[in-house]
Design a protein around this motif. Structure first.
Motif, PDB file in Angstrom:
ATOM      1  N   TYR A  76       0.839  -1.200   0.000  1.00  0.00           N
ATOM      2  CA  TYR A  76       0.000   0.000   0.000  1.00  0.00           C
ATOM      3  C   TYR A  76       0.875   1.251   0.000  1.00  0.00           C
ATOM      4  O   TYR A  76       0.597   2.233  -0.689  1.00  0.00           O
ATOM      5  N   SER A  77       1.939   1.197   0.786  1.00  0.00           N
ATOM      6  CA  SER A  77       2.831   2.343   0.889  1.00  0.00           C
ATOM      7  C   SER A  77       3.454   2.703  -0.452  1.00  0.00           C
ATOM      8  O   SER A  77       3.698   3.875  -0.737  1.00  0.00           O
ATOM      9  N   ALA A  82      -5.183  -3.928  -3.520  1.00  0.00           N
ATOM     10  CA  ALA A  82      -6.602  -4.271  -3.347  1.00  0.00           C
ATOM     11  C   ALA A  82      -6.911  -5.673  -3.855  1.00  0.00           C
ATOM     12  O   ALA A  82      -7.744  -6.381  -3.293  1.00  0.00           O
ATOM     13  N   THR A  83      -6.226  -6.085  -4.921  1.00  0.00           N
ATOM     14  CA  THR A  83      -6.428  -7.426  -5.460  1.00  0.00           C
ATOM     15  C   THR A  83      -5.823  -8.488  -4.547  1.00  0.00           C
ATOM     16  O   THR A  83      -6.425  -9.542  -4.318  1.00  0.00           O
ATOM     17  N   ALA A  84      -4.648  -8.207  -4.017  1.00  0.00           N
ATOM     18  CA  ALA A  84      -3.967  -9.174  -3.156  1.00  0.00           C
ATOM     19  C   ALA A  84      -4.608  -9.294  -1.784  1.00  0.00           C
ATOM     20  O   ALA A  84      -4.607 -10.366  -1.178  1.00  0.00           O
ATOM     21  N   PHE A  85      -5.181  -8.185  -1.284  1.00  0.00           N
ATOM     22  CA  PHE A  85      -5.748  -8.165   0.061  1.00  0.00           C
ATOM     23  C   PHE A  85      -7.177  -7.597   0.016  1.00  0.00           C
ATOM     24  O   PHE A  85      -7.449  -6.524   0.559  1.00  0.00           O
ATOM     25  N   PRO A  86      -8.091  -8.297  -0.653  1.00  0.00           N
ATOM     26  CA  PRO A  86      -9.444  -7.765  -0.859  1.00  0.00           C
ATOM     27  C   PRO A  86     -10.245  -7.579   0.430  1.00  0.00           C
ATOM     28  O   PRO A  86     -11.209  -6.816   0.436  1.00  0.00           O
ATOM     29  N   THR A  87      -9.883  -8.269   1.515  1.00  0.00           N
ATOM     30  CA  THR A  87     -10.619  -8.113   2.764  1.00  0.00           C
ATOM     31  C   THR A  87      -9.914  -7.173   3.739  1.00  0.00           C
ATOM     32  O   THR A  87     -10.336  -7.036   4.879  1.00  0.00           O
ATOM     33  N   ILE A 136      -1.629  -2.572   8.361  1.00  0.00           N
ATOM     34  CA  ILE A 136      -2.635  -2.997   7.396  1.00  0.00           C
ATOM     35  C   ILE A 136      -3.175  -4.321   7.901  1.00  0.00           C
ATOM     36  O   ILE A 136      -2.420  -5.232   8.184  1.00  0.00           O
ATOM     37  N   ARG A 137      -4.496  -4.398   8.045  1.00  0.00           N
ATOM     38  CA  ARG A 137      -5.092  -5.635   8.546  1.00  0.00           C
ATOM     39  C   ARG A 137      -5.544  -6.444   7.347  1.00  0.00           C
ATOM     40  O   ARG A 137      -6.512  -6.084   6.681  1.00  0.00           O
ATOM     41  N   SER A 138      -4.868  -7.511   7.038  1.00  0.00           N
ATOM     42  CA  SER A 138      -5.161  -8.229   5.805  1.00  0.00           C
ATOM     43  C   SER A 138      -5.263  -9.717   6.038  1.00  0.00           C
ATOM     44  O   SER A 138      -4.385 -10.305   6.642  1.00  0.00           O
ATOM     45  N   ARG A 139      -6.352 -10.306   5.578  1.00  0.00           N
ATOM     46  CA  ARG A 139      -6.476 -11.767   5.595  1.00  0.00           C
ATOM     47  C   ARG A 139      -5.531 -12.339   4.558  1.00  0.00           C
ATOM     48  O   ARG A 139      -5.342 -11.794   3.507  1.00  0.00           O
ATOM     49  N   GLY A 140      -4.947 -13.470   4.889  1.00  0.00           N
ATOM     50  CA  GLY A 140      -4.019 -14.102   3.962  1.00  0.00           C
ATOM     51  C   GLY A 140      -2.587 -13.802   4.326  1.00  0.00           C
ATOM     52  O   GLY A 140      -1.670 -14.468   3.879  1.00  0.00           O
TER      53      GLY A 140
END
Length: 218
Positions: free
Chosen positions: A79-80, A109-114, A190-194
């Protein structure tokens, strides 16, 4: 004999955890180094006008993204990168830098959609596409993703309003672009599933509530 087996079992477990602990520490250190580079650059107006300092910091974030893609730091870094390329473009006025910023936001956004920042990423991409690249269709596509897939998120309302401006062809308001460094109470992780454990938050599929994740390096 039982105690010896227990001790051996504990030793084996601890030994198995050591590589992961070292990996996590390396990821944290690498991300801190990249973030410190960015923080230093933001405090030096003269350096911001040159390309090399930006590229140096970008390279550090790219390394974190590449080497720790399954760690939260890898998500932070991706994201950064969108943010850094956007700020570089503000100084360079080079369309290629704006396009790279869009690419990084979309990739995140594609890699971490949630992730709680996925809708922010699509929204920032749309703003650049409309205000800087004058690509109406691309901006509309990314705004519609926010409205359709993140309707309970905090960017849905802004995306709907902005979409009306884009469709009407109204002159963009430069104030829409993020210009200030994110506040620390909003920008932590960044809170990301996966992303590989340890995760500090579990995402809800509905993406409700306010953002609690980082939107770039502090």
């Amino acid at each position: 004999m039982g105690r010896i087996l227990l001790v051996l079992g504990l030793f084996h477990c601890l030994s198995a955890l050591l590589p992961y602990s070292s990996y996590a520490e390396t990821a944290e250190n690498a991300y801190k180094e990249a973030r410190d580079c960015y923080t230093s650059l933001r405090s030096d107006a003269s350096a911001q006008r040159k390309r090399e300092p930006w590229e140096r910091c970008i390279a550090k974030f790219e390394r974190v993204k590449r080497d720790f893609s399954r760690r939260p730091e890898g998500a932070d870094a991706q994201y950064s990168l969108g943010r850094l390329f956007g700020e570089l473009a503000s100084n360079s006025k080079n369309p290629a830098d704006w396009k790279r910023a869009v690419k990084e936001y979309r990739s995140f956004a594609t890699a971490f959609p949630t992730s709680t920042m996925a809708d922010d990423a699509y929204f920032e991409a749309a703003v650049i596409e409309w205000e800087r690249l004058h690509d109406k269709d691309a901006a509309k596509r990314d705004l519609l993703k926010v409205i359709k897939h993140y309707r309970n998120g905090d960017k849905a309302g802004a995306a709907s309003k902005y979409l009306k401006d884009v469709e009407a062809g109204r002159a963009p308001d430069d104030s829409t672009m993020i210009k200030e460094e994110p506040s620390k109470n909003k920008a932590q992780k960044i809170r990301s599933r996966g992303a590989e454990r340890p995760l500090t938050i579990v995402l809800d599929p509905g993406h409700g509530g306010s953002d609690t994740g980082a939107i770039g390096p502090d």
